[in-house]
Design a protein around this motif. Structure first.
Motif, PDB file in Angstrom:
ATOM      1  N   ARG A  45       0.788  -1.333   0.170  1.00 13.03           N
ATOM      2  CA  ARG A  45      -0.127   0.410   0.513  1.00 13.03           C
ATOM      3  C   ARG A  45       0.539   1.486  -0.184  1.00 13.03           C
ATOM      4  O   ARG A  45       0.501   2.000   0.515  1.00 13.03           O
ATOM      5  N   ASP A  53       1.356   0.479  -4.754  1.00  7.53           N
ATOM      6  CA  ASP A  53       0.247   0.627  -3.920  1.00  7.53           C
ATOM      7  C   ASP A  53      -0.412   0.324  -4.982  1.00  7.53           C
ATOM      8  O   ASP A  53      -1.040   1.193  -5.894  1.00  7.53           O
ATOM      9  N   VAL A  55      -3.043  -1.028  -2.965  1.00  6.52           N
ATOM     10  CA  VAL A  55      -4.297  -1.211  -1.987  1.00  6.52           C
ATOM     11  C   VAL A  55      -5.042  -0.556  -2.194  1.00  6.52           C
ATOM     12  O   VAL A  55      -6.544  -0.212  -2.056  1.00  6.52           O
ATOM     13  N   THR A  56      -4.440   1.150  -1.813  1.00  5.61           N
ATOM     14  CA  THR A  56      -5.270   2.431  -1.800  1.00  5.61           C
ATOM     15  C   THR A  56      -6.500   3.121  -2.759  1.00  5.61           C
ATOM     16  O   THR A  56      -7.452   2.577  -2.238  1.00  5.61           O
TER      17      THR A  56
END
Length: 384
Positions: A45, A53, A55-56
């Motif tokens: 993330r 990243d 995930v965000t």
């Protein structure tokens, strides 16, 4: 090649798993979170490196908070899934069929994964997660177990795994004793068996996961010899990296993840697949049989195939995407040259992890089953 040594495990699962669990028929609103057991470096993330990243944006789009529990070995993953409390796991082939046989994971309705059509045809029905035509997960990433080495010690890449198995002086004139490592997991028996396939053909080993008593004894003897050389049996990727940086370790079986991170720090590290070939992993996102957050779990499985994850993760980890288009479609950082460098064209050369079973291609009850690998490898590490 892979089907030859994996179908016996599938047969075991068929005998034990019974009918497939009921599949979901639709994906609804998310439950607010999804709890995942994953290999280190597999779900980022931006905390380790802001550029990586995946995930965000998923959390923002779905409202499903991603909670991650890292595990360093397949046995640890199986234990965590047996305990419960998780929705998903990124299981390697030496864990996936055990989870199916133990009824710890559920069948996946691929019709609810819109990007399923993007999956590599070589993986869609792979026998390490597909049983009797039923899919028990979604492919995630795959790659080889590489030989990581210090380029100050090895000006040229080692051509054989002998640098970690046989006592010798290395190119810098110093012995390898105390300067090499081995993987802290019973599946490392397969690495020894693969080495013997090349160096002791008279043993007749055709698969490093299907070993009769004589072949198995030879592998254990080689591992006992290696025990005299090993400074540490590693299972934590970050501890292994620290050992290469600060403890004088110069060669070990490893993952591309460690290689890439150490190289990014400017350290004299590289990796190779020696002449004997390599074992490897083809990982699958599998869903707990009684997952508490199934809608978020399905949303995550789709996200793993449809976002930048496949492309960026293959750059980050040094692995290969399970959606081949991710190598060149601009969805993330990866490109065709990078996938080639990661071994995309070597799929058939890798002997992927799988769980050893007694009933193998050598005959019923002919091979040494995994539970003995576990107990005997503990003995090897303990000096027995």
């Amino acid at each position: 090649m892979m089907k030859r040594f994996l179908l016996t495990s599938a047969a075991l699962v068929l005998a034990n798993a019974g009918a497939a669990s009921a599949q979901m028929t639709s994906v609804g609103d998310g439950e607010g979170q999804v709890d995942i057991v994953a290999w280190p470096g597999y779900i980022e993330r931006g905390e380790t490196d802001a550029a990586f990243d995946w995930v965000t944006k998923f959390e923002e789009a779905t409202g499903c908070k991603v909670n991650i529990k890292t595990a360093n070995t397949s046995d640890e993953m199986v234990a965590l899934m047996n305990e419960g409390g998780f929705d998903l796991v990124t299981a390697s082939g030496d864990a996936s069929l055990r989870l199916v046989a133990g009824k710890r994971v559920q069948a996946i309705n691929t019709d609810l994964i819109p990007s399923w059509s993007k999956v590599d045809d070589r993986l869609k029905d792979a026998p390490w997660f597909t049983v009797d035509g039923v899919h028990y997960g979604v492919p995630y990433q795959w790659g080889p177990n590489v030989l990581m080495y210090n380029t100050d010690v090895f000006p040229e890449a080692p051509t054989s795994w002998n640098v970690v198995f046989e006592p010798m002086d290395l190119p810098d004139g110093k012995p390898n004793k105390g300067r090499v490592q081995a993987y802290d997991g019973p599946i490392h028996v397969a690495d020894a068996a693969q080495y013997l396939m090349a160096h002791k053909p008279e043993l007749g080993i055709t698969s490093p996961y299907e070993l009769n008593e004589d072949q198995y004894k030879a592998a254990l003897d080689l591992l006992r010899q290696q025990r005299e050389l090993v400074s540490r049996y590693w299972h934590d990727a970050f501890i292994q990296m620290d050992d290469f940086k600060n403890e004088g370790v110069v060669a070990s079986g490893s993952w591309p993840f460690q290689v890439n991170l150490l190289k990014s720090e400017g350290l004299p590290i590289s990796s190779t697949i020696p002449s004997e070939g390599a074992t490897g992993w083809a990982d699958t996102t599998m869903m707990q049989a009684d997952a508490a957050h199934p809608n978020c779990a399905y949303k995550w499985m789709e996200h793993t195939l449809s976002s930048n994850l496949q492309s960026d993760l293959s750059v980050w980890f040094g692995s290969n995407p399970v959606t081949p288009a991710s190598c060149s479609d601009g969805s993330g950082m990866q490109n065709a040259e990078g996938c080639t460098a990661n071994g995309m064209d070597d799929f058939e050369k890798i002997r992927f992890w799988t769980t050893p079973v007694a009933n193998c291609s050598q005959g019923e009850g002919a091979c040494v089953p995994y539970y003995r690998w576990v107990s005997d490898y503990i003995g090897v590490i303990g000096g027995r």
